[in-house]
Design a protein around this motif. Structure first.
Motif, PDB file in Angstrom:
ATOM      1  N   ALA A  75      -6.272  99.119  73.281  1.00  0.00           N
ATOM      2  CA  ALA A  75      -5.531 100.074  74.071  1.00  0.00           C
ATOM      3  C   ALA A  75      -6.167 101.483  73.304  1.00  0.00           C
ATOM      4  CB  ALA A  75      -4.121  99.975  73.871  1.00  0.00           C
ATOM      5  N   TRP A  76      -6.244 101.569  72.120  1.00  0.00           N
ATOM      6  CA  TRP A  76      -6.685 102.968  71.585  1.00  0.00           C
ATOM      7  C   TRP A  76      -8.284 103.345  72.087  1.00  0.00           C
ATOM      8  CZ3 TRP A  76      -9.851 105.485  68.525  1.00  0.00           C
ATOM      9  CH2 TRP A  76      -9.397 106.920  67.929  1.00  0.00           C
ATOM     10  N   GLY A  77      -9.120 102.188  72.039  1.00  0.00           N
ATOM     11  CA  GLY A  77     -10.262 102.251  72.412  1.00  0.00           C
ATOM     12  C   GLY A  77     -10.521 102.773  73.753  1.00  0.00           C
ATOM     13  N   ILE A  78      -9.685 102.250  74.614  1.00  0.00           N
ATOM     14  CA  ILE A  78      -9.714 102.435  75.893  1.00  0.00           C
ATOM     15  C   ILE A  78      -9.003 103.697  76.254  1.00  0.00           C
ATOM     16  CG2 ILE A  78      -8.765 101.812  78.515  1.00  0.00           C
ATOM     17  CD1 ILE A  78      -8.837  99.025  77.328  1.00  0.00           C
ATOM     18  N   GLY A  79      -8.070 104.169  75.498  1.00  0.00           N
ATOM     19  CA  GLY A  79      -7.607 105.600  75.612  1.00  0.00           C
ATOM     20  C   GLY A  79      -8.388 106.582  75.361  1.00  0.00           C
ATOM     21  N   LEU A  80      -9.283 106.492  74.207  1.00  0.00           N
ATOM     22  CA  LEU A  80     -10.276 107.322  73.660  1.00  0.00           C
ATOM     23  C   LEU A  80     -11.463 107.418  74.781  1.00  0.00           C
ATOM     24  CD1 LEU A  80     -11.504 108.706  71.337  1.00  0.00           C
ATOM     25  CD2 LEU A  80     -12.863 106.987  70.678  1.00  0.00           C
ATOM     26  N   ALA A  81     -11.925 106.277  75.418  1.00  0.00           N
ATOM     27  CA  ALA A  81     -12.829 106.382  76.486  1.00  0.00           C
ATOM     28  C   ALA A  81     -12.432 107.125  77.721  1.00  0.00           C
ATOM     29  CB  ALA A  81     -13.108 104.932  77.020  1.00  0.00           C
ATOM     30  N   ARG A  82     -11.141 106.866  78.019  1.00  0.00           N
ATOM     31  CA  ARG A  82     -10.619 107.822  79.189  1.00  0.00           C
ATOM     32  C   ARG A  82     -10.251 109.357  78.783  1.00  0.00           C
ATOM     33  NH1 ARG A  82      -9.987 109.608  83.961  1.00  0.00           N
ATOM     34  NH2 ARG A  82      -7.769 110.283  84.616  1.00  0.00           N
ATOM     35  N   ARG A 110     -17.208  97.771  68.924  1.00  0.00           N
ATOM     36  CA  ARG A 110     -15.850  97.430  69.345  1.00  0.00           C
ATOM     37  C   ARG A 110     -15.648  98.452  70.316  1.00  0.00           C
ATOM     38  NH1 ARG A 110     -11.097  95.406  66.913  1.00  0.00           N
ATOM     39  NH2 ARG A 110     -10.005  94.859  68.685  1.00  0.00           N
ATOM     40  N   LEU A 111     -15.674  99.527  70.409  1.00  0.00           N
ATOM     41  CA  LEU A 111     -15.498 100.220  71.437  1.00  0.00           C
ATOM     42  C   LEU A 111     -16.154  99.912  72.754  1.00  0.00           C
ATOM     43  CD1 LEU A 111     -15.903 104.223  70.061  1.00  0.00           C
ATOM     44  CD2 LEU A 111     -13.844 103.210  71.051  1.00  0.00           C
ATOM     45  N   MET A 112     -17.342  99.641  72.665  1.00  0.00           N
ATOM     46  CA  MET A 112     -18.192  99.032  73.782  1.00  0.00           C
ATOM     47  C   MET A 112     -17.573  97.855  74.312  1.00  0.00           C
ATOM     48  SD  MET A 112     -20.609 100.969  74.961  1.00  0.00           S
ATOM     49  CE  MET A 112     -21.049  99.624  76.303  1.00  0.00           C
ATOM     50  N   GLN A 113     -17.166  96.938  73.569  1.00  0.00           N
ATOM     51  CA  GLN A 113     -16.318  95.676  73.692  1.00  0.00           C
ATOM     52  C   GLN A 113     -15.158  95.743  74.385  1.00  0.00           C
ATOM     53  OE1 GLN A 113     -15.404  92.863  70.675  1.00  0.00           O
ATOM     54  NE2 GLN A 113     -14.440  91.331  71.856  1.00  0.00           N
ATOM     55  N   SER A 114     -14.368  96.780  74.141  1.00  0.00           N
ATOM     56  CA  SER A 114     -13.222  97.194  74.713  1.00  0.00           C
ATOM     57  C   SER A 114     -13.423  97.719  76.107  1.00  0.00           C
ATOM     58  CB  SER A 114     -12.269  98.059  73.600  1.00  0.00           C
ATOM     59  OG  SER A 114     -11.984  97.500  72.451  1.00  0.00           O
ATOM     60  N   TYR A 115     -14.263  98.805  75.847  1.00  0.00           N
ATOM     61  CA  TYR A 115     -14.492  99.341  77.387  1.00  0.00           C
ATOM     62  C   TYR A 115     -15.128  98.233  78.277  1.00  0.00           C
ATOM     63  CZ  TYR A 115     -15.788 103.013  80.554  1.00  0.00           C
ATOM     64  OH  TYR A 115     -16.029 103.926  81.673  1.00  0.00           O
ATOM     65  N   ASP A 116     -16.116  97.827  78.040  1.00  0.00           N
ATOM     66  CA  ASP A 116     -16.561  96.661  78.921  1.00  0.00           C
ATOM     67  C   ASP A 116     -15.623  95.751  79.520  1.00  0.00           C
ATOM     68  OD1 ASP A 116     -18.893  98.004  78.678  1.00  0.00           O
ATOM     69  OD2 ASP A 116     -19.964  96.354  77.168  1.00  0.00           O
ATOM     70  N   GLU A 117     -14.748  95.090  78.513  1.00  0.00           N
ATOM     71  CA  GLU A 117     -13.571  94.330  79.153  1.00  0.00           C
ATOM     72  C   GLU A 117     -12.809  94.944  79.964  1.00  0.00           C
ATOM     73  OE1 GLU A 117     -11.932  92.803  75.574  1.00  0.00           O
ATOM     74  OE2 GLU A 117     -13.526  91.375  75.150  1.00  0.00           O
ATOM     75  N   PHE A 118     -12.495  96.099  79.667  1.00  0.00           N
ATOM     76  CA  PHE A 118     -11.534  96.904  80.392  1.00  0.00           C
ATOM     77  C   PHE A 118     -12.180  97.150  81.791  1.00  0.00           C
ATOM     78  CE2 PHE A 118     -10.201 101.425  82.255  1.00  0.00           C
ATOM     79  CZ  PHE A 118      -8.873 101.322  82.485  1.00  0.00           C
ATOM     80  N   CYS A 119     -13.265  97.512  81.949  1.00  0.00           N
ATOM     81  CA  CYS A 119     -14.079  97.910  83.429  1.00  0.00           C
ATOM     82  C   CYS A 119     -14.137  96.377  83.702  1.00  0.00           C
ATOM     83  CB  CYS A 119     -15.474  98.375  83.047  1.00  0.00           C
ATOM     84  SG  CYS A 119     -15.412 100.055  82.253  1.00  0.00           S
TER      85      CYS A 119
END
Length: 202
Positions: A75-82, A110-119
């Protein structure tokens, strides 16, 4: 919860989820609104934004930089990407590397993994949303067809009932005429009384 079919239940579900983990839904909404305003109103460039030492976002980033045991979450990583998107930065490997280097204890893979899964989840949700809309449209068409069928059946019944009433009335008139003819032939006096009665009622 974008794409959830029952839009009027979204707030209810969100409130229950937040309370289930010990958070205040109203406070979460207020914090999110405030942070979004800070980011959108910021005139700093990407580099200036990362290097800032004052402000609420800077305090969060500095807290991460100083904590080698920072507990990263998806959630933190996705928030950072947003946040990056709101600053006009496209979230990708290169931009994540730059921000990870600045934040020290947040790592690019880890950021890439979080963002890719979110997308990926977003794409799946869009597919589900499209399917829900198709099902809803299909069900509305079926309901309309059922109503149309019922209306047609009602009209048919109405027409048949009217035809039956017309036939009954026609037969009643025939019986009256036949009765008059019999009265006239076998009971002339009674026939005259019928004529007088009809004349008076007219």
């Amino acid at each position: 919860m974008k794409g959830y079919a029952l839009q009027d239940e979204i707030d209810v579900i969100f409130n229950v989820m937040m309370k289930a983990v010990g958070l205040d839904p109203a406070l979460i909404r207020a914090d999110a609104k405030r942070i979004l305003s800070v980011i959108k109103e910021s005139t700093l460039s990407e580099d200036e934004f990362l290097a800032a030492t004052e402000g609420e976002i800077a305090e969060i980033f500095n807290g991460v930089r100083k904590n080698r045991f920072f507990k990263y979450t998806d959630a933190w990583g996705i928030g950072l990407a947003r946040l990056m998107e709101l600053k006009g930065v496209e979230p990708n490997m290169l931009s994540f590397e730059k921000w990870s280097k600045s934040l020290r204890w947040v790592f690019t893979p880890r950021l890439m993994q979080s963002y890719d899964e979110f997308c990926g989840d977003q794409l799946r949700m869009q597919g589900v949303e499209a399917m829900q809309k198709q099902l809803l449209i299909r069900e509305k068409k079926r309901a309309a067809a059922r109503l149309e069928s019922k209306a047609a059946a009602f009209e048919d019944k109405k027409k048949a009932l009217q035809e039956l009433n017309d036939a009954i009335e026609e037969r009643r008139q025939q019986l009256i005429m036949e009765q008059k003819a019999l009265k006239k032939k076998y009971e002339p006096d009674a026939y005259e009384k019928i004529l007088l009665s009809e004349s008076a009622s007219a």
